[in-house]
Design an enzyme around this catalytic site. Sequence first.
Site, PDB file in Angstrom:
ATOM      1  N   ASP A  62      -3.548   2.496  -5.508  1.00 49.59           N
ATOM      2  CA  ASP A  62      -2.359   2.511  -4.654  1.00 49.59           C
ATOM      3  C   ASP A  62      -2.122   1.236  -3.857  1.00 49.59           C
ATOM      4  OD1 ASP A  62      -3.867   2.708  -2.209  1.00 49.59           O
ATOM      5  OD2 ASP A  62      -2.274   3.951  -1.379  1.00 49.59           O
ATOM      6  N   GLU A  63      -2.871   0.177  -4.130  1.00 53.64           N
ATOM      7  CA  GLU A  63      -2.589  -1.041  -3.361  1.00 53.64           C
ATOM      8  C   GLU A  63      -2.754  -2.290  -4.203  1.00 53.64           C
ATOM      9  OE1 GLU A  63      -5.389  -2.066  -0.174  1.00 53.64           O
ATOM     10  OE2 GLU A  63      -6.680  -0.480  -0.915  1.00 53.64           O
ATOM     11  N   HIS A  82     -19.071  27.852  -1.574  1.00 54.27           N
ATOM     12  CA  HIS A  82     -20.286  28.477  -1.036  1.00 54.27           C
ATOM     13  C   HIS A  82     -20.932  27.602   0.028  1.00 54.27           C
ATOM     14  CE1 HIS A  82     -20.648  32.088  -3.352  1.00 54.27           C
ATOM     15  NE2 HIS A  82     -20.369  31.435  -4.461  1.00 54.27           N
ATOM     16  N   ASP A 116       0.858  -1.191   0.000  1.00 53.94           N
ATOM     17  CA  ASP A 116       0.000   0.000   0.000  1.00 53.94           C
ATOM     18  C   ASP A 116       0.895   1.243   0.000  1.00 53.94           C
ATOM     19  OD1 ASP A 116      -3.147   0.708   1.182  1.00 53.94           O
ATOM     20  OD2 ASP A 116      -1.594   2.255   1.207  1.00 53.94           O
TER      21      ASP A 116
HETATM   22  P1  TTP Z   1      -5.211   5.083   1.196  1.00 49.90           P
HETATM   23  O1  TTP Z   1      -4.201   4.017   0.910  1.00 49.90           O
HETATM   24  O2  TTP Z   1      -6.345   4.735   2.112  1.00 49.90           O
HETATM   25  O3  TTP Z   1      -4.503   6.349   1.830  1.00 49.90           O
HETATM   26  P2  TTP Z   1      -3.110   6.982   1.491  1.00 49.90           P
HETATM   27  O4  TTP Z   1      -2.329   6.175   0.508  1.00 49.90           O
HETATM   28  O5  TTP Z   1      -3.313   8.392   1.092  1.00 49.90           O
HETATM   29  O6  TTP Z   1      -2.405   6.972   2.907  1.00 49.90           O
HETATM   30  P3  TTP Z   1      -1.806   5.726   3.717  1.00 49.90           P
HETATM   31  O7  TTP Z   1      -2.022   4.501   2.889  1.00 49.90           O
HETATM   32  O8  TTP Z   1      -0.360   6.061   3.903  1.00 49.90           O
HETATM   33  O9  TTP Z   1      -2.558   5.714   5.011  1.00 49.90           O
HETATM   34  O10 TTP Z   1      -5.842   5.595  -0.146  1.00 49.90           O
HETATM   35  C1  TTP Z   1      -5.077   5.720  -1.329  1.00 49.90           C
HETATM   36  C2  TTP Z   1      -5.526   6.926  -2.114  1.00 49.90           C
HETATM   37  O11 TTP Z   1      -6.907   6.846  -2.382  1.00 49.90           O
HETATM   38  C3  TTP Z   1      -5.322   8.226  -1.378  1.00 49.90           C
HETATM   39  O12 TTP Z   1      -4.018   8.763  -1.558  1.00 49.90           O
HETATM   40  C4  TTP Z   1      -6.384   9.084  -1.952  1.00 49.90           C
HETATM   41  C5  TTP Z   1      -7.501   8.133  -2.322  1.00 49.90           C
HETATM   42  N1  TTP Z   1      -8.583   8.185  -1.301  1.00 49.90           N
HETATM   43  C6  TTP Z   1      -9.700   8.978  -1.549  1.00 49.90           C
HETATM   44  O13 TTP Z   1      -9.838   9.561  -2.626  1.00 49.90           O
HETATM   45  N2  TTP Z   1     -10.644   9.086  -0.563  1.00 49.90           N
HETATM   46  C7  TTP Z   1     -10.521   8.463   0.638  1.00 49.90           C
HETATM   47  O14 TTP Z   1     -11.405   8.605   1.507  1.00 49.90           O
HETATM   48  C8  TTP Z   1      -9.360   7.651   0.876  1.00 49.90           C
HETATM   49  C9  TTP Z   1      -9.181   6.931   2.193  1.00 49.90           C
HETATM   50  C10 TTP Z   1      -8.419   7.543  -0.117  1.00 49.90           C
HETATM   51 MG    MG Z   2      -2.117   4.117   0.745  1.00 52.24          MG
END
Ligand code: TTP
Ligand code: MG
Length: 561
Positions: free
Chosen positions: A207-208, A527, A116
Amino acid sequence: MAPQAQDRAGGSSEVAAGGDKPWHCYDTVFLNAKAGMSGVDKEKVQKVVYEMSKGSRYFENEQRKEAILQQRIEKFREQAAKISTTKLAETKAAVDRRILELEASRNLDKTWMHVDMDAFYAAVETVEDVSLSCKPMAVGGMSMICTANYEARKFGVRAAMPGFIACKLCPDLVLIKPNFEKYTHYSELTRQVFRLYDKNFIARSLDEAYLDITEFCRTESIAPAEVAERLRKDVFEKTKLTCSAGVAANRLLAKVCSDINKPNGQFVLESDREKIMEFVSKLPIRKVSGIGKVTERLLKDVLSINMCSDLIENRYLISALFSTISTDFFLSVGLGIGASEAPHEEQRKSISNERTFSPTSDANILGKILGDLAESLSEDMIKENLQGRTLTLKLKTSTFEVRSRAVSVQHFISSKKEIESLAIKLLKAELPISLRLLGVRVSQFKEDDPSQKSIASFLKDISDAAVKDDDLEHDYDEQTPYLSDTDRDTSCKHTADQWTQDDRCSLCGERISSEYPTLRQEHEDFHFALKIQQQDSVNQLEVSKRSIGKRPAGSKNGPPG
Ligand code: TTP
Ligand code: MG
């Protein structure tokens, strides 16, 4: 580190009843701590979030949801109280047999890694502008932020929180507009690395990903921990971004593990039954993917189940109260067995697609969005060779009320035309309506066994029939308001011509360039934020104005004068 050591802010079940501190009763997603937030002053954040949201439509909706949840908890409590010792005894033999079956399915020969990315969108922005690295920063707008860097998290700023609340918590916060093309590009770079370790890796979002590294460890003769180190190094070299990894015998545990040493860390759980059982005995149920706020509250408040191992201790009660499929899930979690190992669990129950947009009641725009959703859903279904009989339309009104409407047909469907026409019919019955989200879902697949009830349908059964809210079905999304993958990729794709008819804000007369449709949404959000903030002091207003003024270069519209 034991999972418990990282336990973050709890749900409202842990907080005292309101009294002279009404914010104690306000439980919202903004208060769920993410990685990097363990040292945050929770009381302060809770108070700010409460003060700044009270009276808003979001707040009212949260209260409505909480009241519905309370009703459900009460019904569930009554149901649990009715379970007699005879009934419990009756379930005993079947449950014990099932536990043995699940144990027999435990596979300790596989090595799974969950990777992740750390603060993904924020990290990408920082790679492209290093001056952001030491500043608290979030990606998103005044109405909602997608993520925050670890510097900002120290102030309680987190994903899914409105930007104007984040700015109140952290007045120096820099807000950056999302750029999904960039994130997709970096995501692809990370995937090029993942492929070297497992060519069949499973991407879960931008991202994962899950990687089966069993073969890699064997052929390279290296330990899983070393593979994780190597992969993280490769990702960094390719992207200049850090990621965290979790390694375990199954995906369920690997995901939990990847969060333990975030950011830029890793955690390996040995593939040993005893070690796994010890791990789950300290693992809070909410850490498990698939156990959201609602399920957590039912299990905690009614059955006093806190840790995953408590699910096994309460196995007969669980079996008496839940459907076979849900019981299977809970037992698997309690045993630390991945759902994919447990027979019957892998099967997909539905496929869906949804999109968030600026609130509109224009039936043509709504129809067009449904057409797009039907098209991409149909493409996905065809790719996955799925056909279903039930079409569910999800609607979120401009006042945040979530509704769902479903229709079942005699034949199995998968084409865009069929999905679209059923969805349009359901939508027409709701018109006129102002919406901010539309979603379509197809379920009842050809191979589904209709006698197996899902946890969602079970909970629905015990819920008040008058309640049309389908939030429970989206328990998994309880991190909402959240941009789902689909939203993340498409929410910026409004065509400019949707706005050309009116390029001045009806509220302040500000000119809004039709070249930048998303700025219009930002502007409207501003707004909305102002309206809520009118209840607050003038100072807070100033904070928002300063923050919205920090738009990145290229943004054409500043705050209204
Ligand atoms: P995450 O992996 O949950 O968060 P992150 O990578 O920003 O932080 P970390 O893993 O270090 O805790 O989510 C990945 C991406 O998905 C995040 O960068 C932005 C997007 N996202 C949203 O658009 N809305 C959300 O509510 C969440 C949690 C993530
Ligand atoms: Mg992440």
